[in-house]
Design a protein around this motif. Structure first.
Motif, PDB file in Angstrom:
ATOM      1  N   ILE A 115       0.827  -1.198   0.000  1.00 31.76           N
ATOM      2  CA  ILE A 115       0.000   0.000   0.000  1.00 31.76           C
ATOM      3  C   ILE A 115       0.865   1.253   0.000  1.00 31.76           C
ATOM      4  O   ILE A 115       0.520   2.256  -0.645  1.00 31.76           O
ATOM      5  N   GLU A 116       1.993   1.210   0.675  1.00 31.94           N
ATOM      6  CA  GLU A 116       2.872   2.383   0.718  1.00 31.94           C
ATOM      7  C   GLU A 116       3.353   2.748  -0.675  1.00 31.94           C
ATOM      8  O   GLU A 116       3.446   3.931  -1.031  1.00 31.94           O
ATOM      9  N   ASN A 117       3.670   1.736  -1.497  1.00 41.59           N
ATOM     10  CA  ASN A 117       4.080   2.014  -2.868  1.00 41.59           C
ATOM     11  C   ASN A 117       2.928   2.607  -3.670  1.00 41.59           C
ATOM     12  O   ASN A 117       3.114   3.542  -4.462  1.00 41.59           O
ATOM     13  N   MET A 118       1.723   2.101  -3.458  1.00 47.04           N
ATOM     14  CA  MET A 118       0.556   2.659  -4.143  1.00 47.04           C
ATOM     15  C   MET A 118       0.342   4.117  -3.733  1.00 47.04           C
ATOM     16  O   MET A 118       0.003   4.962  -4.571  1.00 47.04           O
ATOM     17  N   ARG A 119       0.561   4.396  -2.464  1.00 47.08           N
ATOM     18  CA  ARG A 119       0.406   5.768  -1.971  1.00 47.08           C
ATOM     19  C   ARG A 119       1.428   6.697  -2.646  1.00 47.08           C
ATOM     20  O   ARG A 119       1.092   7.809  -3.067  1.00 47.08           O
ATOM     21  N   GLU A 120       2.663   6.219  -2.772  1.00 47.23           N
ATOM     22  CA  GLU A 120       3.715   7.033  -3.393  1.00 47.23           C
ATOM     23  C   GLU A 120       3.413   7.293  -4.867  1.00 47.23           C
ATOM     24  O   GLU A 120       3.603   8.412  -5.365  1.00 47.23           O
ATOM     25  N   VAL A 121       2.921   6.264  -5.565  1.00 46.83           N
ATOM     26  CA  VAL A 121       2.551   6.433  -6.969  1.00 46.83           C
ATOM     27  C   VAL A 121       1.412   7.440  -7.092  1.00 46.83           C
ATOM     28  O   VAL A 121       1.423   8.316  -7.962  1.00 46.83           O
ATOM     29  N   HIS A 122       0.451   7.328  -6.205  1.00 48.77           N
ATOM     30  CA  HIS A 122      -0.702   8.237  -6.233  1.00 48.77           C
ATOM     31  C   HIS A 122      -0.266   9.679  -5.973  1.00 48.77           C
ATOM     32  O   HIS A 122      -0.788  10.622  -6.593  1.00 48.77           O
ATOM     33  N   GLN A 123       0.692   9.851  -5.084  1.00 52.02           N
ATOM     34  CA  GLN A 123       1.185  11.202  -4.792  1.00 52.02           C
ATOM     35  C   GLN A 123       1.829  11.835  -6.018  1.00 52.02           C
ATOM     36  O   GLN A 123       1.611  13.014  -6.318  1.00 52.02           O
ATOM     37  N   VAL A 124       2.640  11.046  -6.735  1.00 48.26           N
ATOM     38  CA  VAL A 124       3.247  11.550  -7.966  1.00 48.26           C
ATOM     39  C   VAL A 124       2.151  11.942  -8.962  1.00 48.26           C
ATOM     40  O   VAL A 124       2.205  13.000  -9.599  1.00 48.26           O
ATOM     41  N   ALA A 125       1.149  11.078  -9.078  1.00 50.24           N
ATOM     42  CA  ALA A 125       0.049  11.345 -10.002  1.00 50.24           C
ATOM     43  C   ALA A 125      -0.695  12.627  -9.641  1.00 50.24           C
ATOM     44  O   ALA A 125      -1.017  13.441 -10.513  1.00 50.24           O
ATOM     45  N   GLN A 126      -0.952  12.811  -8.358  1.00 55.91           N
ATOM     46  CA  GLN A 126      -1.669  14.008  -7.924  1.00 55.91           C
ATOM     47  C   GLN A 126      -0.866  15.277  -8.196  1.00 55.91           C
ATOM     48  O   GLN A 126      -1.430  16.315  -8.569  1.00 55.91           O
ATOM     49  N   GLU A 127       0.452  15.192  -8.008  1.00 61.92           N
ATOM     50  CA  GLU A 127       1.309  16.349  -8.283  1.00 61.92           C
ATOM     51  C   GLU A 127       1.190  16.805  -9.736  1.00 61.92           C
ATOM     52  O   GLU A 127       1.285  18.006 -10.027  1.00 61.92           O
ATOM     53  N   HIS A 128       0.957  15.833 -10.620  1.00 60.34           N
ATOM     54  CA  HIS A 128       0.904  16.151 -12.048  1.00 60.34           C
ATOM     55  C   HIS A 128      -0.534  16.117 -12.589  1.00 60.34           C
ATOM     56  O   HIS A 128      -0.728  16.209 -13.807  1.00 60.34           O
ATOM     57  N   LYS A 129      -1.506  15.956 -11.681  1.00 62.27           N
ATOM     58  CA  LYS A 129      -2.923  15.932 -12.069  1.00 62.27           C
ATOM     59  C   LYS A 129      -3.211  14.840 -13.097  1.00 62.27           C
ATOM     60  O   LYS A 129      -3.903  15.051 -14.112  1.00 62.27           O
ATOM     61  N   ILE A 130      -2.690  13.636 -12.830  1.00 69.00           N
ATOM     62  CA  ILE A 130      -2.883  12.473 -13.700  1.00 69.00           C
ATOM     63  C   ILE A 130      -3.704  11.427 -12.930  1.00 69.00           C
ATOM     64  O   ILE A 130      -3.379  11.119 -11.783  1.00 69.00           O
ATOM     65  N   PRO A 131      -4.742  10.870 -13.518  1.00 67.57           N
ATOM     66  CA  PRO A 131      -5.511   9.834 -12.828  1.00 67.57           C
ATOM     67  C   PRO A 131      -4.727   8.523 -12.720  1.00 67.57           C
ATOM     68  O   PRO A 131      -3.808   8.266 -13.508  1.00 67.57           O
ATOM     69  N   VAL A 132      -5.087   7.715 -11.731  1.00 62.84           N
ATOM     70  CA  VAL A 132      -4.474   6.408 -11.511  1.00 62.84           C
ATOM     71  C   VAL A 132      -5.552   5.337 -11.599  1.00 62.84           C
ATOM     72  O   VAL A 132      -6.560   5.402 -10.890  1.00 62.84           O
TER      73      VAL A 132
END
Length: 344
Positions: free
Chosen positions: A148-165
């Motif tokens: 889950i921590e890796n998913m959270r990190e990926v989601h954070q990168v996505a949010q920074e760039h306004k990209i859906p996951v």
């Protein structure tokens, strides 16, 4: 036959068959199938999203997600062995007009720094990054649970760039069962999710995609465009309801049997178990057995065991609710019988 090819070969339980026969149905394209409505409402609750949509398969669910999120000419970022990239016939390119950019992973995990570097900048020469896709559990990583921590990190990168996951969660319930967490603990780090009803959960067909109300409204139209608007489909939604409410509780039994199988196979010197067995998949490298993959699979079949090729020198064995402890013992006996002469 002891069928370890995949958890897709499971047949519906007697309770599922009765539910199919008794299902209250209507025309789902008109939104009038009450059994489908109940399934989608329950899936929404379990997956922690605003809305859900019943679709014909996991592949269709993933395609609908890409079509709904992206525009033609976009680029989709995903792990190099992701199912969407590896096993779906190039469908996202054929249907959505997008290109893929793969990122080297580790047991299905995408490193956030590599992901961040892969996101395209604002340049007329580059395609816009339209979507990031992750997979949990990860099939080609041997059913690995992506933390889950890796998913959270990926989601954070996505949010920074306004990209859906989008999460390809075909076997997400396996991850949740193994870690004894609600499925929503994983999906909170995604924009949308697809889960299969027809793998370890045992339903005969169907998948669910879930996301925001606006996403599902658009996804419903893409489902229709792809020929996935079904009519009295409550006969398939009824076993799906049993799948997500009752079958998830027993998935850890499959994981225990997979680990027992892996431990037994490790006793054969020429075999190497190449994956960490997190859930219900065992991948064995047979290069040192003196047999080709095709030859060993034929020998196993002749002894009543079915498995599948998974690479030039590897085979995959997958446990599911039809596989018993006795089946695991018999499978190990057959492997030892077939490979023992090599050991001598």
């Amino acid at each position: 036959m002891i069928d370890l090819r995949s958890d897709t070969i499971t047949k519906p339980t007697e309770e599922m068959r009765r539910a199919m026969y008794e299902a209250e149905v209507g025309d789902d394209v008109y939104g009038e199938d009450p059994t489908v409505q109940r399934l989608e409402e329950k899936a929404t609750e379990i997956l922690g999203k605003e809305a859900a949509l019943f679709v014909t398969s996991g592949t269709q669910g993933n395609q609908i997600a890409v079509l709904t999120h992206c525009q033609p000419g976009n680029e989709v970022l995903l792990e190099e062995d992701a199912h969407i990239f590896y096993y779906e016939g190039g469908a996202i390119s054929a249907f959505a007009g997008v290109q893929t950019r793969t990122i080297k992973g580790e047991r299905g995990k995408i490193r956030p720094d590599l992901l961040k570097n892969a996101v395209r900048g604002d340049d007329i020469h580059f395609p816009e990054t339209g979507l990031i896709c992750i997979e949990n559990t990860h099939n080609r990583a041997g059913g690995a649970i992506v933390p889950i921590e890796n998913m959270r990190e990926v989601h954070q990168v996505a949010q920074e760039h306004k990209i859906p996951v989008h999460l390809d969660g075909a076997r997400l319930f396996n991850a949740a069962a193994e870690l004894e967490l609600p499925v929503s603990a994983f999906t909170e780090h995604t924009t949308t999710v697809q889960i299969c009803l027809s793998k370890g959960l045992g339903a005969p067909a169907g998948s669910i995609i879930a996301g925001s109300n606006a996403f599902i409204q658009r996804a419903r139209k893409w489902r229709k465009r792809l020929g996935g608007g079904l009519r009295q489909v409550g006969v398939l939604a009824a076993p799906g309801m049993i799948a997500i409410t009752k079958m998830a509780d027993r998935l850890k039994e499959d994981h225990v049997r997979a680990r027992n199988l892996a431990e037994g196979l490790k006793a054969i010197e020429e075999l190497e178990i190449v994956n960490q067995v997190d859930t219900n998949i065992v991948v064995a490298d047979i290069e040192n057995t003196g047999k080709s993959v095709g030859q060993l699979l034929e020998d196993l079949k002749a002894q009543g065991i079915l498995a599948v090729p998974f690479g030039p020198t590897t085979i995959r064995l997958t446990t599911h609710h039809h596989i018993t402890d006795r089946d695991i013992k018999q499978t190990l006996r057959v492997f030892h019988q077939l490979l023992q002469p090599v050991q001598k």
